[in-house]
Design a protein around this motif. Structure first.
Motif, PDB file in Angstrom:
ATOM      1  N   LEU A  45       9.041  11.445  -5.708  1.00 18.40           N
ATOM      2  CA  LEU A  45       9.492  10.210  -6.347  1.00 18.40           C
ATOM      3  C   LEU A  45       8.294   9.372  -6.803  1.00 18.40           C
ATOM      4  O   LEU A  45       8.275   8.828  -7.914  1.00 18.40           O
ATOM      5  CB  LEU A  45      10.354   9.420  -5.362  1.00 18.40           C
ATOM      6  CG  LEU A  45      11.331   8.382  -5.927  1.00 18.40           C
ATOM      7  CD1 LEU A  45      12.299   9.019  -6.911  1.00 18.40           C
ATOM      8  CD2 LEU A  45      12.095   7.722  -4.782  1.00 18.40           C
ATOM      9  N   MET A  46       7.270   9.281  -5.944  1.00 20.38           N
ATOM     10  CA  MET A  46       6.086   8.500  -6.306  1.00 20.38           C
ATOM     11  C   MET A  46       5.254   9.203  -7.369  1.00 20.38           C
ATOM     12  O   MET A  46       4.649   8.554  -8.221  1.00 20.38           O
ATOM     13  CB  MET A  46       5.243   8.214  -5.056  1.00 20.38           C
ATOM     14  CG  MET A  46       5.888   7.194  -4.123  1.00 20.38           C
ATOM     15  SD  MET A  46       4.783   6.592  -2.815  1.00 20.38           S
ATOM     16  CE  MET A  46       4.647   8.056  -1.796  1.00 20.38           C
ATOM     17  N   ALA A  92      -0.924   7.005  -0.799  1.00 21.24           N
ATOM     18  CA  ALA A  92      -0.962   7.257  -2.242  1.00 21.24           C
ATOM     19  C   ALA A  92      -1.879   6.265  -2.945  1.00 21.24           C
ATOM     20  O   ALA A  92      -2.572   6.608  -3.911  1.00 21.24           O
ATOM     21  CB  ALA A  92       0.448   7.181  -2.826  1.00 21.24           C
ATOM     22  N   SER A  93      -1.929   5.035  -2.436  1.00 17.92           N
ATOM     23  CA  SER A  93      -2.829   4.035  -3.001  1.00 17.92           C
ATOM     24  C   SER A  93      -4.279   4.387  -2.709  1.00 17.92           C
ATOM     25  O   SER A  93      -5.169   4.223  -3.550  1.00 17.92           O
ATOM     26  CB  SER A  93      -2.511   2.651  -2.428  1.00 17.92           C
ATOM     27  OG  SER A  93      -1.197   2.250  -2.744  1.00 17.92           O
ATOM     28  N   LEU A  97      -2.691  -0.319  -5.110  1.00 18.29           N
ATOM     29  CA  LEU A  97      -2.326  -0.929  -3.831  1.00 18.29           C
ATOM     30  C   LEU A  97      -1.445  -2.152  -4.037  1.00 18.29           C
ATOM     31  O   LEU A  97      -0.409  -2.302  -3.367  1.00 18.29           O
ATOM     32  CB  LEU A  97      -3.588  -1.316  -3.054  1.00 18.29           C
ATOM     33  CG  LEU A  97      -3.352  -1.996  -1.694  1.00 18.29           C
ATOM     34  CD1 LEU A  97      -2.530  -1.109  -0.769  1.00 18.29           C
ATOM     35  CD2 LEU A  97      -4.696  -2.357  -1.048  1.00 18.29           C
ATOM     36  N   LEU A  98      -1.838  -3.039  -4.948  1.00 16.73           N
ATOM     37  CA  LEU A  98      -1.034  -4.235  -5.201  1.00 16.73           C
ATOM     38  C   LEU A  98       0.349  -3.850  -5.717  1.00 16.73           C
ATOM     39  O   LEU A  98       1.360  -4.433  -5.302  1.00 16.73           O
ATOM     40  CB  LEU A  98      -1.733  -5.150  -6.209  1.00 16.73           C
ATOM     41  CG  LEU A  98      -0.995  -6.448  -6.562  1.00 16.73           C
ATOM     42  CD1 LEU A  98      -0.751  -7.290  -5.310  1.00 16.73           C
ATOM     43  CD2 LEU A  98      -1.773  -7.251  -7.610  1.00 16.73           C
ATOM     44  N   ALA A  99       0.398  -2.846  -6.594  1.00  8.46           N
ATOM     45  CA  ALA A  99       1.689  -2.389  -7.115  1.00  8.46           C
ATOM     46  C   ALA A  99       2.559  -1.846  -5.988  1.00  8.46           C
ATOM     47  O   ALA A  99       3.772  -2.087  -5.953  1.00  8.46           O
ATOM     48  CB  ALA A  99       1.475  -1.312  -8.183  1.00  8.46           C
ATOM     49  N   ASN A 111       6.256  -4.775   5.186  1.00 12.36           N
ATOM     50  CA  ASN A 111       5.771  -3.767   4.245  1.00 12.36           C
ATOM     51  C   ASN A 111       4.251  -3.763   4.140  1.00 12.36           C
ATOM     52  O   ASN A 111       3.624  -2.701   4.117  1.00 12.36           O
ATOM     53  CB  ASN A 111       6.378  -4.011   2.861  1.00 12.36           C
ATOM     54  CG  ASN A 111       7.878  -3.782   2.833  1.00 12.36           C
ATOM     55  OD1 ASN A 111       8.471  -3.394   3.827  1.00 12.36           O
ATOM     56  ND2 ASN A 111       8.496  -4.055   1.701  1.00 12.36           N
ATOM     57  N   THR A 112       3.665  -4.945   4.074  1.00  6.30           N
ATOM     58  CA  THR A 112       2.210  -5.029   3.936  1.00  6.30           C
ATOM     59  C   THR A 112       1.516  -4.391   5.125  1.00  6.30           C
ATOM     60  O   THR A 112       0.511  -3.661   4.966  1.00  6.30           O
ATOM     61  CB  THR A 112       1.769  -6.499   3.792  1.00  6.30           C
ATOM     62  OG1 THR A 112       2.343  -7.048   2.596  1.00  6.30           O
ATOM     63  CG2 THR A 112       0.253  -6.608   3.706  1.00  6.30           C
ATOM     64  N   ALA A 113       2.009  -4.642   6.331  1.00  6.68           N
ATOM     65  CA  ALA A 113       1.389  -4.086   7.535  1.00  6.68           C
ATOM     66  C   ALA A 113       1.347  -2.562   7.470  1.00  6.68           C
ATOM     67  O   ALA A 113       0.307  -1.938   7.755  1.00  6.68           O
ATOM     68  CB  ALA A 113       2.143  -4.544   8.777  1.00  6.68           C
ATOM     69  N   PHE A 114       2.439  -1.931   7.042  1.00  4.52           N
ATOM     70  CA  PHE A 114       2.497  -0.473   7.066  1.00  4.52           C
ATOM     71  C   PHE A 114       1.853   0.170   5.847  1.00  4.52           C
ATOM     72  O   PHE A 114       1.290   1.255   5.941  1.00  4.52           O
ATOM     73  CB  PHE A 114       3.946  -0.024   7.245  1.00  4.52           C
ATOM     74  CG  PHE A 114       4.466  -0.328   8.616  1.00  4.52           C
ATOM     75  CD1 PHE A 114       4.019   0.391   9.703  1.00  4.52           C
ATOM     76  CD2 PHE A 114       5.349  -1.358   8.818  1.00  4.52           C
ATOM     77  CE1 PHE A 114       4.463   0.097  10.973  1.00  4.52           C
ATOM     78  CE2 PHE A 114       5.807  -1.672  10.087  1.00  4.52           C
ATOM     79  CZ  PHE A 114       5.362  -0.939  11.177  1.00  4.52           C
ATOM     80  N   VAL A 115       1.936  -0.487   4.707  1.00  2.54           N
ATOM     81  CA  VAL A 115       1.234   0.047   3.530  1.00  2.54           C
ATOM     82  C   VAL A 115      -0.274   0.004   3.772  1.00  2.54           C
ATOM     83  O   VAL A 115      -0.986   0.983   3.502  1.00  2.54           O
ATOM     84  CB  VAL A 115       1.612  -0.753   2.262  1.00  2.54           C
ATOM     85  CG1 VAL A 115       0.695  -0.358   1.100  1.00  2.54           C
ATOM     86  CG2 VAL A 115       3.063  -0.487   1.873  1.00  2.54           C
ATOM     87  N   LEU A 116      -0.775  -1.106   4.305  1.00  2.00           N
ATOM     88  CA  LEU A 116      -2.213  -1.212   4.575  1.00  2.00           C
ATOM     89  C   LEU A 116      -2.652  -0.249   5.672  1.00  2.00           C
ATOM     90  O   LEU A 116      -3.770   0.286   5.626  1.00  2.00           O
ATOM     91  CB  LEU A 116      -2.574  -2.652   4.967  1.00  2.00           C
ATOM     92  CG  LEU A 116      -2.463  -3.694   3.845  1.00  2.00           C
ATOM     93  CD1 LEU A 116      -2.883  -5.071   4.354  1.00  2.00           C
ATOM     94  CD2 LEU A 116      -3.322  -3.300   2.635  1.00  2.00           C
ATOM     95  N   ALA A 117      -1.777  -0.016   6.656  1.00  2.00           N
ATOM     96  CA  ALA A 117      -2.118   0.958   7.700  1.00  2.00           C
ATOM     97  C   ALA A 117      -2.262   2.350   7.102  1.00  2.00           C
ATOM     98  O   ALA A 117      -3.215   3.085   7.415  1.00  2.00           O
ATOM     99  CB  ALA A 117      -1.046   0.955   8.790  1.00  2.00           C
ATOM    100  N   GLY A 118      -1.326   2.726   6.235  1.00  2.00           N
ATOM    101  CA  GLY A 118      -1.429   4.023   5.571  1.00  2.00           C
ATOM    102  C   GLY A 118      -2.659   4.113   4.676  1.00  2.00           C
ATOM    103  O   GLY A 118      -3.311   5.153   4.598  1.00  2.00           O
TER     104      GLY A 118
END
Length: 204
Positions: free
Chosen positions: A8-9, A42-43, A50-52, A149-156
């Protein structure tokens, strides 16, 4: 699941992550703790910005929550009471107490509920039933979702190839939350079934 999210991404970019998160709100078995770190990874690899990723996943959370708010609003109080009154061990008084509790604590419930597995989706339904003002609901949902969301996206993003480590720790957190919820239901049922005067014979 991981292959589907990756596909999907790859096809849609950051909006694909947003769509996956919107579906996660509607179908809680789809795990946000997998989607969000994958979006961060992916970012990190440059596949999406990342911002997107942060903006689209938060938008997806809000869209999914709005859909469930709409379900609650369409259901309404009268139908909810009618359905609840037919459930075993549930009384109309329970619904009234829940309404009173939501009137006092609904804003906190919607905000912090966005950070609790399972409840992060379900909390939108009572908000709709109680017709929480939509601007308030949107503001609280956006703020709570953005933090989660920010916590987990930044962790990844930070963990890179080891992004799956996030999933392992969040899985423990999810199990703990679920255990507490199940325990509360068991206590409620036990109190109703064995409370003196409700058909249970007292010992002499």
């Amino acid at each position: 699941m991981e292959r589907w999210i990756n596909s999907l991404m790859d096809t849609l970019g950051a909006p694909g992550a947003g769509i996956a998160i919107a579906l996660e709100n509607l179908f809680p078995p789809i795990p946000s703790e997998v989607i969000l770190p994958m979006a961060g990874f992916a970012s990190a690899t440059g596949r999406i910005g990342l911002l997107a990723a942060l903006l689209w996943t938060t938008a997806g959370s809000v869209v999914g929550a709005l859909a469930l708010y709409g379900v609650g609003a369409a259901l309404g109080r009268d139908r909810t009471v009618a359905i609840a009154s037919k459930l075993p061990l549930v009384k109309v008084a329970d619904i009234e107490r829940t309404e009173a509790w939501f009137a006092r604590h609904g804003t906190k419930a919607v905000f912090f509920g966005r950070m609790l597995p399972i409840f992060r989706s379900l909390i939108s339904v009572p908000a709709g039933i109680e017709r929480m003002p939509l601007p308030v609901f949107l503001a609280l949902t956006t703020a709570g979702s953005a933090i989660w969301n920010t916590a987990f996206v930044l962790a990844g993003y930070a963990l890179g190839d080891n992004w799956a480590e996030v999933t392992r720790y969040v899985s423990l957190y999810s199990k703990a939350v679920l255990a507490v919820a199940v325990g509360a239901v068991v206590v409620f049922a036990a109190v109703r079934l064995f409370r003196p005067g409700k058909g249970v014979r007292r010992s002499s």
